[in-house]
Design an enzyme around this catalytic site. Sequence first.
Site, PDB file in Angstrom:
ATOM      1  N   ASP A 167       0.829  -1.217   0.000  1.00  0.00           N
ATOM      2  CA  ASP A 167       0.000   0.000   0.000  1.00  0.00           C
ATOM      3  C   ASP A 167       0.856   1.257   0.000  1.00  0.00           C
ATOM      4  OD1 ASP A 167      -1.280  -2.375   1.419  1.00  0.00           O
ATOM      5  OD2 ASP A 167      -3.040  -1.135   1.105  1.00  0.00           O
ATOM      6  N   HIS A 326     -11.427  -2.298   7.228  1.00  0.00           N
ATOM      7  CA  HIS A 326     -11.461  -3.534   6.430  1.00  0.00           C
ATOM      8  C   HIS A 326     -11.675  -4.776   7.288  1.00  0.00           C
ATOM      9  CE1 HIS A 326     -10.300  -0.992   3.175  1.00  0.00           C
ATOM     10  NE2 HIS A 326      -9.111  -0.760   3.653  1.00  0.00           N
ATOM     11  N   HIS A 353      -3.502  -3.887   2.593  1.00  0.00           N
ATOM     12  CA  HIS A 353      -4.879  -3.386   2.625  1.00  0.00           C
ATOM     13  C   HIS A 353      -5.169  -2.530   3.856  1.00  0.00           C
ATOM     14  CE1 HIS A 353      -8.774  -3.045   0.927  1.00  0.00           C
ATOM     15  NE2 HIS A 353      -9.399  -3.928   1.675  1.00  0.00           N
TER      16      HIS A 353
END
Length: 469
Positions: A167, A326, A353
Amino acid sequence: MAMCSTIVVVVVLVATATAAEETRCPGTTSSFRRKQAAMEDMPMDADVFAVPPGPNAPQQVHITLGDHAGTAMTVSWVTTEEAGNSTVLYGRAMDKLDMAAEGTHTRYKYYNYTSGFIHHCTLTNLEMCIRDSYYAMGFGHTVRTLWFTTPPRPGPDVPFRLGLIGDLGQTFHSNDTLTHYEATGGDAVLFMGDLSYADKHPLHDNNRWDTWGRFSERSVAYQPWIWVTGNHEVDYAPELGETKPFKPFTHRYPTPHLASDSPEPYWYSVKLASAHIIVLSSYSAFAKYTPQYKWLEAELASVNRSETPWLIMASHSPWYNSNNFHYMEGEPMRVQFEQMAVDVRVDLVFSGHVHAYERSFRVSNIRYNITDGQCTPVRDRRAPVYITIGDGGNIEGPADEMTHPQPAYSAFREDSFGHAVLDIKNRTHAYYAWYRNDDGAKVAADTVWFTNRFHMPNHDDSTPKKRHY
Ligand SMILES: [Fe+2]
């Protein structure tokens, strides 16, 4: 009566042992607090985005493994004025580029954006473990010559330093992360997905794919990065008339999926030194009977732990995550694949993520049965350690809402930015370190010795002997 007493004693002993296990090594929620700062992408005229000088100069150069065993490397680059030449010359000295490979080029349109000429060329028949293998491209215009070290021949005791970044994006924090990784040093990077975050800009401004390519070139042109696809690679935007998922990513970042008999570029495997790395796709179908599921079944059956004892898996969305961001998104893939991972004694599962850092103990949640309510992860030495490292520092900012209390499966977690390195020493031991970006400095904040699940299957390695906070 005697039997009842025995049962009571056994129950007490089991309860005491379980309590002792939990008491002995509870998880840690780091007290470190990152200084809050604006999360903006670096400006378009930042020096890290500079275009290489010269007419039609190759830019955004990046390399990735070109086959399954490390004897090929795929070189990619972009030219903007005209297509030019897709040939790469390569060899063991800058003035002795005695091998040639012919590549291809492609372009794509995305709404109102038209890409440059994107070249891909696979260099084959590489000698293994050669430092300073040179390669040159841009013939007919501006020639650029760069270099990499060819991968070592796979083998059980071949050491290897695997960088771990996720990321990343292109903010000033992203620049810190990449700079710190360069200082740490590694032989290759396993990148956990979400590269450019171009889709965070109006109309998915694909110029931000170009800036990310120029920003990351300083590492990824010199060592292979292994790509996992994240949600920011999907680029599905029907409101813009863009309905083909992964369009920019697949044009720009090839993967060696055919070498591991995968039908799609989003899931595949590679061998590197003593590691067998399996890349999974969180954003492709993975239910039973799907191509990815069937491929993984066959892939796991083909792994030779005598040759590559370290079995590593990666998926963008984590299977174990105690952050509200998430939360549970990775649960469907965990349900599908966790039993398989435990059965074959996967060593480590890396994910991104979630924009924070977390490492689990060795746990599993495979005894779940809807009728008995046993749905809590338990310590399991057969199971992988799960590491979430979506902390590259992208434009979306940190995931700073952990669940409380910290669940028993979570060994260490911190809302911060950083990167990690897995330093595989031999067939039994690997030293792992996660480095926090600490106000511009690089600080080792979570370090662990991992032991191999094939050669030391019963060794309890998931309790760190030393921590830095
Ligand atoms: Fe993501």
